[in-house]
Design a protein around this motif. Sequence first.
Motif, short mmCIF file in Angstrom:
data_model
loop_
_atom_site.label_atom_id
_atom_site.label_comp_id
_atom_site.label_asym_id
_atom_site.label_seq_id
_atom_site.Cartn_x
_atom_site.Cartn_y
_atom_site.Cartn_z
N ILE A 386 5.89 11.12 0.71
CA ILE A 386 5.32 10.07 1.78
C ILE A 386 5.29 10.95 3.11
CG2 ILE A 386 5.12 7.89 2.76
CD1 ILE A 386 5.70 6.69 0.13
N ALA A 387 6.37 11.25 3.43
CA ALA A 387 6.64 11.87 4.88
C ALA A 387 5.79 12.98 5.02
CB ALA A 387 8.26 12.02 5.04
N GLU A 388 5.71 13.81 3.94
CA GLU A 388 4.95 14.90 4.05
C GLU A 388 3.33 14.49 4.39
OE1 GLU A 388 3.25 18.77 1.32
OE2 GLU A 388 4.72 17.39 0.58
N ALA A 389 2.94 13.72 3.52
CA ALA A 389 1.59 12.89 3.88
C ALA A 389 1.43 12.24 5.23
CB ALA A 389 1.20 12.04 2.75
N ASP A 397 -8.36 14.30 11.98
CA ASP A 397 -9.02 13.09 12.43
C ASP A 397 -9.01 12.38 11.48
OD1 ASP A 397 -9.74 14.89 14.81
OD2 ASP A 397 -11.52 15.69 13.59
N VAL A 398 -9.39 12.57 10.34
CA VAL A 398 -9.46 11.43 9.10
C VAL A 398 -8.33 11.75 8.08
CG1 VAL A 398 -10.87 10.72 7.56
CG2 VAL A 398 -11.63 10.95 9.70
N ALA A 399 -8.01 10.73 7.54
CA ALA A 399 -7.23 11.04 6.26
C ALA A 399 -8.00 10.33 4.86
CB ALA A 399 -5.82 10.47 6.18
N VAL A 400 -8.07 11.04 3.95
CA VAL A 400 -8.72 10.88 2.57
C VAL A 400 -7.49 10.74 1.65
CG1 VAL A 400 -10.39 11.17 0.93
CG2 VAL A 400 -10.73 11.61 3.08
N VAL A 401 -7.19 9.56 1.23
CA VAL A 401 -6.06 9.25 0.31
C VAL A 401 -6.51 9.03 -1.00
CG1 VAL A 401 -4.05 7.88 -0.30
CG2 VAL A 401 -4.73 8.49 2.07
N LEU A 402 -6.47 9.65 -1.83
CA LEU A 402 -6.76 9.55 -3.30
C LEU A 402 -5.68 8.75 -4.13
CD1 LEU A 402 -8.90 11.63 -2.56
CD2 LEU A 402 -8.72 12.43 -4.81
N VAL A 432 0.32 5.92 5.54
CA VAL A 432 -0.73 6.94 5.97
C VAL A 432 -1.57 6.04 7.03
CG1 VAL A 432 -2.94 8.22 5.35
CG2 VAL A 432 -0.81 8.56 4.05
N CYS A 433 -1.99 5.15 6.52
CA CYS A 433 -2.73 4.13 7.43
C CYS A 433 -2.15 3.55 8.78
CB CYS A 433 -3.27 2.90 6.58
SG CYS A 433 -4.43 2.90 5.37
N ALA A 434 -0.67 3.72 8.66
CA ALA A 434 -0.17 3.38 9.65
C ALA A 434 -0.08 4.48 10.80
CB ALA A 434 1.36 2.87 9.39
N PRO A 452 -2.62 -4.68 -1.50
CA PRO A 452 -1.86 -5.41 -0.52
C PRO A 452 -2.09 -4.85 0.86
CG PRO A 452 -0.43 -4.14 -2.05
CD PRO A 452 -1.62 -4.07 -2.85
N TRP A 453 -2.63 -3.68 0.97
CA TRP A 453 -2.98 -2.87 2.22
C TRP A 453 -4.58 -2.95 2.49
CZ3 TRP A 453 -6.36 -0.08 -0.26
CH2 TRP A 453 -6.20 0.43 -1.89
N LYS A 454 -5.20 -3.81 1.83
CA LYS A 454 -6.66 -3.83 1.78
C LYS A 454 -7.33 -3.71 3.44
CE LYS A 454 -10.50 -7.31 1.12
NZ LYS A 454 -10.92 -8.62 0.99
N ASP A 455 -6.83 -4.31 4.18
CA ASP A 455 -7.32 -4.45 5.71
C ASP A 455 -6.91 -3.25 6.36
OD1 ASP A 455 -8.63 -6.98 5.10
OD2 ASP A 455 -6.77 -7.94 5.55
N ALA A 456 -6.15 -2.47 5.82
CA ALA A 456 -5.55 -1.37 6.68
C ALA A 456 -6.46 -0.19 6.86
CB ALA A 456 -4.16 -0.90 6.23
#
Length: 768
Positions: A386-389, A397-402, A432-434, A452-456
Amino acid sequence: MTDLPEASALTLRQQVALLSGSDAWNTQPLPEAGVPSCALSDGPHGLRFQADAGDRLGVSGSEPSTCFPTAVTVASAWDEELAERIGHALAVEARAHGVDVVLGPGLNIKRHPLCGRNFEYFSEDPLLSGRLAAAMVNGLQRHGVGACLKHYAVNNQESHRYVVDAVVDERTLRELYLSGFEYAVKTSRPWTVMAAYNSVNGHPATQHRRLITGILREEWGFDGLVMSDWAATNDRVAAVAAGMDLEMPGSKGLFDREVLKAVASRRLPAELVTASAQRVLDLVARSARTRGPAIPVDEHDALARRAAAAGTVLLTNDGILPLAPGTRVALIGAFADQPRYQGSGSSLVNPTRISTARAEFARRGIEVAYAPGYDPNDSHADPDLIAEAVAAARSCDVAVVLAGLPPVYESEGFDRTDLGLPGQHDELVTAVCAANPRTVVALSNGAPVLMPWKDAPAAILESYLGGQAGGAALVDVLYGDAEPGGRLAETFPASLDDVAAEPYFPGEPRQVQYREGLYVGYRHDTTALFPFGHGLGYTTFDWSDVAAVRDTVTLTVTNTGTRAGSDVVQVYLHDRTGVVARPRRSLAGFAKVHLAAGQSTTVTIDVPERAYAFYDVVAREWRTPAGEFDLEIARSSADVVATVTVTVSDGVSTAAEPAGTPPIAVTDEQFRRRLGRPLPRPRSVRPFTRDSTLDEVATTQLGRLFKSALWRAAPIDEATRDNPVELAMYEHSLAELPLRAAAIFSGGKLRWRTIDLLLRLFNSFGRR
């Protein structure tokens, strides 16, 4: 082929021999009578053809074939034309391998989101399921390959699937669980139907005369062959009497002697054996039994890629999608490199190729900052990943999380235990959203999950299981080369408390009670995480000039955006008559519309008479209430755009329904009223019978030894032993396997005299 003999010209022994397969995948030939075999193969979303007899649980050794998106993804496109194209492609591949009948599609209702096999089924709604299944059947059979609707009927869980009895009231049975089958049978006339493992109201589906002969054949006009699911046969004498024709897989004559004795003693009319044998011969006569041209790999891979994009659902989007050219992207998630693209079990396809999101970015010359984020197989907790991600996300600019469900979380053979993603996935998305609020989450899973992270995230894509080209299709969608054309074909509940069936799923090992009745999915009318029918797009649509009469809704749909796109117009029916208790709304019709920017079209949606009707359990017929109905034109089950009221004057004003029964029968007395009979008791574990499971007999010392011996003899290769998903399927299947099925799967090694001797020994031992 027209020169086959009539069944009446064969001897009784020859007729009986035809009623069981010759091996795992072929019908029984009769060379002396000039009767060849025909070949069957799994194939709901891709042909799983095994050139030899194959392994009987069916998870290894198949020839390469195109792995199309699974049914959950195809259904999300709401596109009958697309489903028919996929069916046609499956037929081409079947002919290439010499396969005559494809075992699919599956159209069981998604009663509960935790069913482990939901990825193989279309929807929680019977109208959508039936229409898509019919389209796929038409695609297959117009190219000369038979389809097999499965699993008939009320097969809605994997837990104890071999022996569980589904207890369901007649109205719910007719309106929800049989309705999709009825539509597909009447509309597409499939060559075959597969009887399920489970029992329905006390009778095994393979020997349920009312379901097979009374409803399927006599009411619906089905004239094809009914086969068993693999090792689902309980009693073949009773099965033939009920109208089931073909036992699969072949059991080396395990039941033949019993059938012959039953005919000789006149317990089984000989004409029923002849009728079933004739239906086997009719299937053989229909079958091409020749190989067609080789699989057009590139063409079918391209179709799979288009289908994956069409079934991708854009759940949320703040405008970040499609991505602008030149955007620096952090690609996060091991599924980008090792994609989760299909489900596990008997539908497992050996793909002709596999595309990955990471490789597609590279093919386009787009350099990404990649971080795996989790282990793709079990997704155990790992804060370093997670720290690496997070570091990668901050650098771009943008993160795409699969993210999504690893294969071990859902499969044929067992049900899921909760709605959540692995903790590592939830923590990854949150972190990642944070670190980068411009994050897109793309999910790979076969059924609803919690978020649980729906709005992030800035956007959420539900990619489901996109098949072999799903990785490339995802990148197509991210950059707008293809539109995410999907709409949810199932409700995403906010929690299990919002699932009406939750208190009753999966029930006891021997019985599951459908106390929620008709209130499945969106019919339960609770607040959802994402409602049935929901989905966004990359353009905008205006609906105008809405008009309706009893059987038709018309409206003008205009693409008011700057790019081409698709929309799904949904029509729901709200019964305001009060004649009979019904869910708040039910899907009555729909249309998929493709329009260029600025283009308008008039859309006409048929509303069939059946949409208005309910099944009257006293009159034993479909009846339409008299009074007012609202036709709700909607973007989802929770987003109604326009309402038109129509009046039915020629319907009934009263209905004989059990008094005092609420929508969900919480108490025993309420459920008894709805059933119209006393609640059945689950079958007792003791004494042991041929229907006892290996886990049940393993409560004795001898039973444990027998189970261990079968495990050692199971056809499990090293690849399967090293695969936790396939191994889990085998373990669950073996634990819940009844002795009768063990005898069938043994291929003649276990005969009834051995099983019956073991039963006497098991029953002589106490619990140890």
